[in-house]
Design a protein around this motif. Structure first.
Motif, PDB file in Angstrom:
ATOM      1  N   GLU A 264       0.759  -1.223  -0.302  1.00 49.93           N
ATOM      2  CA  GLU A 264      -0.064  -0.225   0.207  1.00 49.93           C
ATOM      3  C   GLU A 264       0.771   0.980  -0.168  1.00 49.93           C
ATOM      4  OE1 GLU A 264      -3.180   3.269   0.024  1.00 49.93           O
ATOM      5  OE2 GLU A 264      -2.578   0.813  -0.512  1.00 49.93           O
ATOM      6  N   GLN A 265       1.647   1.100   0.633  1.00 53.51           N
ATOM      7  CA  GLN A 265       2.808   2.012   0.652  1.00 53.51           C
ATOM      8  C   GLN A 265       3.468   2.333  -0.419  1.00 53.51           C
ATOM      9  OE1 GLN A 265       3.712   4.611   3.176  1.00 53.51           O
ATOM     10  NE2 GLN A 265       1.963   3.798   4.421  1.00 53.51           N
ATOM     11  N   LEU A 266       4.094   1.665  -0.943  1.00 51.18           N
ATOM     12  CA  LEU A 266       5.053   1.196  -2.361  1.00 51.18           C
ATOM     13  C   LEU A 266       3.414   1.896  -3.870  1.00 51.18           C
ATOM     14  CD1 LEU A 266       7.352   0.691  -4.192  1.00 51.18           C
ATOM     15  CD2 LEU A 266       5.403  -1.701  -4.552  1.00 51.18           C
ATOM     16  N   ARG A 267       1.995   1.638  -3.130  1.00 48.54           N
ATOM     17  CA  ARG A 267       0.835   2.396  -4.113  1.00 48.54           C
ATOM     18  C   ARG A 267       0.520   3.892  -4.373  1.00 48.54           C
ATOM     19  NH1 ARG A 267      -3.693   4.289  -3.854  1.00 48.54           N
ATOM     20  NH2 ARG A 267      -3.865   3.885  -1.910  1.00 48.54           N
ATOM     21  N   LEU A 268       1.282   4.152  -2.934  1.00 45.74           N
ATOM     22  CA  LEU A 268       0.897   5.569  -2.983  1.00 45.74           C
ATOM     23  C   LEU A 268       1.942   6.756  -3.672  1.00 45.74           C
ATOM     24  CD1 LEU A 268       0.006   5.549   1.396  1.00 45.74           C
ATOM     25  CD2 LEU A 268      -1.364   6.335  -0.482  1.00 45.74           C
ATOM     26  N   ARG A 269       3.391   6.112  -3.912  1.00 41.10           N
ATOM     27  CA  ARG A 269       4.615   6.130  -4.440  1.00 41.10           C
ATOM     28  C   ARG A 269       4.533   6.456  -5.494  1.00 41.10           C
ATOM     29  NH1 ARG A 269       5.449   5.722   0.797  1.00 41.10           N
ATOM     30  NH2 ARG A 269       7.293   6.007   1.761  1.00 41.10           N
ATOM     31  N   TRP A 270       4.003   4.950  -6.325  1.00 42.50           N
ATOM     32  CA  TRP A 270       3.779   5.151  -7.737  1.00 42.50           C
ATOM     33  C   TRP A 270       2.727   5.915  -7.948  1.00 42.50           C
ATOM     34  CZ3 TRP A 270       6.886   4.545 -10.892  1.00 42.50           C
ATOM     35  CH2 TRP A 270       8.049   3.293 -10.148  1.00 42.50           C
ATOM     36  N   ASP A 271       1.634   5.981  -6.899  1.00 39.46           N
ATOM     37  CA  ASP A 271       0.415   7.392  -7.414  1.00 39.46           C
ATOM     38  C   ASP A 271       1.390   9.033  -7.830  1.00 39.46           C
ATOM     39  OD1 ASP A 271      -1.280   5.214  -7.877  1.00 39.46           O
ATOM     40  OD2 ASP A 271      -2.358   5.723  -5.865  1.00 39.46           O
ATOM     41  N   ALA A 272       2.009   8.529  -7.344  1.00 39.32           N
ATOM     42  CA  ALA A 272       2.928  10.370  -6.796  1.00 39.32           C
ATOM     43  C   ALA A 272       3.319  10.694  -7.960  1.00 39.32           C
ATOM     44  CB  ALA A 272       3.917  10.731  -5.455  1.00 39.32           C
ATOM     45  N   VAL A 273       4.106   9.885  -8.350  1.00 44.29           N
ATOM     46  CA  VAL A 273       4.060  10.145  -9.738  1.00 44.29           C
ATOM     47  C   VAL A 273       3.419   9.692 -10.765  1.00 44.29           C
ATOM     48  CG1 VAL A 273       6.523   8.876 -11.626  1.00 44.29           C
ATOM     49  CG2 VAL A 273       6.677   7.727  -9.086  1.00 44.29           C
ATOM     50  N   ALA A 274       2.658   9.347 -10.211  1.00 42.64           N
ATOM     51  CA  ALA A 274       2.064   9.293 -11.917  1.00 42.64           C
ATOM     52  C   ALA A 274       1.133  10.524 -11.894  1.00 42.64           C
ATOM     53  CB  ALA A 274       0.037   8.121 -11.735  1.00 42.64           C
ATOM     54  N   LEU A 351      11.947   6.068  -4.941  1.00 42.96           N
ATOM     55  CA  LEU A 351      10.800   6.138  -4.623  1.00 42.96           C
ATOM     56  C   LEU A 351      10.339   5.917  -2.985  1.00 42.96           C
ATOM     57  CD1 LEU A 351       8.855   5.126  -7.666  1.00 42.96           C
ATOM     58  CD2 LEU A 351      10.196   7.088  -7.741  1.00 42.96           C
ATOM     59  N   GLY A 352      11.178   5.238  -2.445  1.00 44.79           N
ATOM     60  CA  GLY A 352      11.334   4.432  -0.830  1.00 44.79           C
ATOM     61  C   GLY A 352      10.614   5.439  -0.310  1.00 44.79           C
ATOM     62  N   GLY A 353      11.585   6.916  -0.650  1.00 44.36           N
ATOM     63  CA  GLY A 353      11.925   7.839   1.549  1.00 44.36           C
ATOM     64  C   GLY A 353       9.866   7.966   1.398  1.00 44.36           C
ATOM     65  N   PRO A 354       9.737   9.315   2.649  1.00 39.73           N
ATOM     66  CA  PRO A 354       8.666   9.086   2.811  1.00 39.73           C
ATOM     67  C   PRO A 354       7.589  10.304   1.806  1.00 39.73           C
ATOM     68  CG  PRO A 354      10.309  10.114   4.842  1.00 39.73           C
ATOM     69  CD  PRO A 354      11.226   9.517   3.608  1.00 39.73           C
ATOM     70  N   VAL A 355       5.774  10.159   1.448  1.00 43.58           N
ATOM     71  CA  VAL A 355       5.623  10.486   0.796  1.00 43.58           C
ATOM     72  C   VAL A 355       5.967  12.106   0.162  1.00 43.58           C
ATOM     73  CG1 VAL A 355       3.493  10.263  -0.565  1.00 43.58           C
ATOM     74  CG2 VAL A 355       4.034   8.364   0.417  1.00 43.58           C
ATOM     75  N   GLU A 356       6.006  12.621   1.043  1.00 41.93           N
ATOM     76  CA  GLU A 356       6.518  14.155   1.293  1.00 41.93           C
ATOM     77  C   GLU A 356       7.129  14.574   0.659  1.00 41.93           C
ATOM     78  OE1 GLU A 356       5.658  12.071   4.025  1.00 41.93           O
ATOM     79  OE2 GLU A 356       3.334  12.551   4.347  1.00 41.93           O
ATOM     80  N   ASP A 357       8.529  13.575   1.088  1.00 41.41           N
ATOM     81  CA  ASP A 357       9.834  14.163   0.730  1.00 41.41           C
ATOM     82  C   ASP A 357       9.524  13.679  -1.079  1.00 41.41           C
ATOM     83  OD1 ASP A 357      10.504  14.910   3.118  1.00 41.41           O
ATOM     84  OD2 ASP A 357      11.949  13.100   3.409  1.00 41.41           O
ATOM     85  N   LEU A 358       9.840  13.047  -1.586  1.00 43.00           N
ATOM     86  CA  LEU A 358       8.716  12.363  -3.103  1.00 43.00           C
ATOM     87  C   LEU A 358       8.005  13.313  -4.280  1.00 43.00           C
ATOM     88  CD1 LEU A 358       9.379  10.674  -5.198  1.00 43.00           C
ATOM     89  CD2 LEU A 358       7.088   9.338  -4.291  1.00 43.00           C
ATOM     90  N   GLU A 359       6.912  13.688  -3.688  1.00 43.34           N
ATOM     91  CA  GLU A 359       6.135  14.853  -4.126  1.00 43.34           C
ATOM     92  C   GLU A 359       6.983  16.336  -4.211  1.00 43.34           C
ATOM     93  OE1 GLU A 359       2.789  14.810  -1.381  1.00 43.34           O
ATOM     94  OE2 GLU A 359       1.777  12.930  -2.838  1.00 43.34           O
ATOM     95  N   GLU A 360       7.897  16.420  -3.066  1.00 46.08           N
ATOM     96  CA  GLU A 360       8.879  17.863  -3.159  1.00 46.08           C
ATOM     97  C   GLU A 360      10.215  17.579  -4.516  1.00 46.08           C
ATOM     98  OE1 GLU A 360      10.062  22.144  -3.011  1.00 46.08           O
ATOM     99  OE2 GLU A 360       7.741  20.666  -1.814  1.00 46.08           O
ATOM    100  N   GLY A 361       9.967  16.844  -4.185  1.00 45.40           N
ATOM    101  CA  GLY A 361      11.388  16.129  -5.221  1.00 45.40           C
ATOM    102  C   GLY A 361      11.521  15.545  -6.402  1.00 45.40           C
ATOM    103  N   LEU A 362      10.093  15.676  -6.986  1.00 47.45           N
ATOM    104  CA  LEU A 362       9.299  15.610  -7.897  1.00 47.45           C
ATOM    105  C   LEU A 362       9.132  16.830  -8.852  1.00 47.45           C
ATOM    106  CD1 LEU A 362       6.844  12.297  -7.734  1.00 47.45           C
ATOM    107  CD2 LEU A 362       8.887  12.363  -8.850  1.00 47.45           C
TER     108      LEU A 362
END
Length: 371
Positions: A264-274, A351-362
């Motif tokens: 589920e955490q992985l899905r959140l991260r790939w959803d952020a990429v999408a 994409l493995g780190g916290p979702v908030e960091d990933l979103e800001e990084g993207l």
């Protein structure tokens, strides 16, 4: 890459899960006294049994406790297997681009690392691997990695079967590094154990179980094949930490809770990429250039985005561009050249780190591909 980065840089380079473990009692070691003796070289029998049961549940019906080698992380399993089987002067075939440890481990044994190319989407190309195997007659070991680090590439059962048969015919040890195998969103990837009992399969607590600091991994295979590697591992560490083994057993016993939570955490991260980088799902990241990133529409696995450089950037400048992205864009990635010569022209984004960091990084990455 992290050394010298600006203080506020977002690190999308480290391949480490950043989500919390479930807080239920099931994943906590039992209360009470702690045994800090050495323990058996073969590790806690309860943990060995649990790993054997876990392997059987994943399709390795013939794996029993004597076919499990518990190690100080899958890295120690790799080291022990290489030391036992990679003969001086022989070739060791490993993916290029691929995990950085494979060629180093080969050289430590006096063997020559030979990188075999992957398919255009990062998947295993059985034809290319078999061609390399035929070209290098004195090959002692072949390494597969799927889902792959850094490309996220997969393999088919048919490709695995062809490679396994070729290695068996030549008496070459086949090692299938499957530490990312439980990190899938849409459907589970193929395993070597889906097609054959030969070869060695690696697993770990570090990825889907979210516990890299435990340093607990394992290799499963024929007991006679594992025997010489056990001797190497025993000389290295005697046995993994008793405390880590205890925690690993608790996580395996709670796999029914831990693994779905990780997915589920992985899905959140790939959803952020999408959501934030839709063109990365099958086309160039936030752009329309001729290169293509790996398509995720058919299956989201692992937590790496294998990202082509922006159009107009010379692949020979991969490392320089990654440093610019770090210092000016304030995002840390890993240049593809760290994973082999064929990684030129790509960056690995974790994409493995916290979702908030990933979103800001993207968001910080986006302008570099729109320019």
């Amino acid at each position: 890459m992290a050394l010298g980065a600006p203080p506020d840089a977002v690190n999308l380079g480290l391949g480490e899960p950043g989500w919390p473990l479930p807080t239920g009692q099931a994943v906590r070691p039992d209360e009470g006294s702690v045994d800090l003796s050495y323990g058996p070289n073969t590790s806690d029998p309860a943990l060995v049994d649990a790993i054997a049961g876990y392997a059987q549940a994943r399709g390795a019906d013939t794996v029993g406790p004597d076919g499990v080698m518990v190690t100080a992380g899958s890295q120690a399993a790799l080291f022990a297997l290489f030391q036992a089987y990679a003969e001086p002067g022989s070739a060791v075939l490993a993916p290029d681009p691929g995990f950085v440890a494979y060629p180093t481990l080969a050289r430590l044994c006096g063997a020559t690392p030979v990188g075999y190319p992957l398919g255009p989407d990062g998947d295993l190309d059985a034809d290319a691997l078999l061609a390399a195997l035929c070209e290098h007659g004195h090959t002692s070991l072949v390494v597969l990695n799927h889902p792959a680090n850094p490309t996220g590439g997969l393999t088919s059962s048919g490709a695995l079967e062809r490679v396994a048969e070729a290695c068996a015919e030549r008496d070459v040890l086949l090692v299938s590094d499957e530490v990312y195998a439980e990190l899938w969103v849409d459907e589970p990837p193929a395993s070597l154990r889906d097609v054959t009992d030969v070869g060695v399969v690696l697993g770990s607590m570090s990825k889907a179980f979210g516990a890299p600091g435990l340093r607990i991994g394992w290799a499963t295979g024929d007991p006679e094949v594992l025997a010489p590697a056990r001797l190497v591992h025993n000389a290295m560490t005697t046995a993994p930490s008793r405390l880590s083994q205890r925690a690993a057993l608790a996580l395996l016993e709670a796999a029914g809770e831990v693994l779905p939570a990780a997915r589920e955490q992985l899905r959140l991260r790939w959803d952020a990429v999408a959501r934030l980088a839709p063109c990365a799902n099958g086309h160039r990241f936030l752009g329309d250039g001729p290169q293509k990133a790996r398509s995720r529409s058919a299956g989201r696995v692992g937590f790496y985005l294998w990202l082509p450089l922006p159009e107009g950037i010379d692949p020979d400048g991969t490392e320089a561009f990654a440093l610019r992205l770090r210092d000016e864009g304030r995002v840390t990635t890993i240049p593809g050249t760290a994973f082999g010569a064929r990684g030129s022209g790509f960056l690995r984004v974790s994409l493995g780190g916290p979702v908030e960091d990933l979103e800001e990084g993207l968001r910080r990455l986006a302008p570099w591909w729109k320019a």
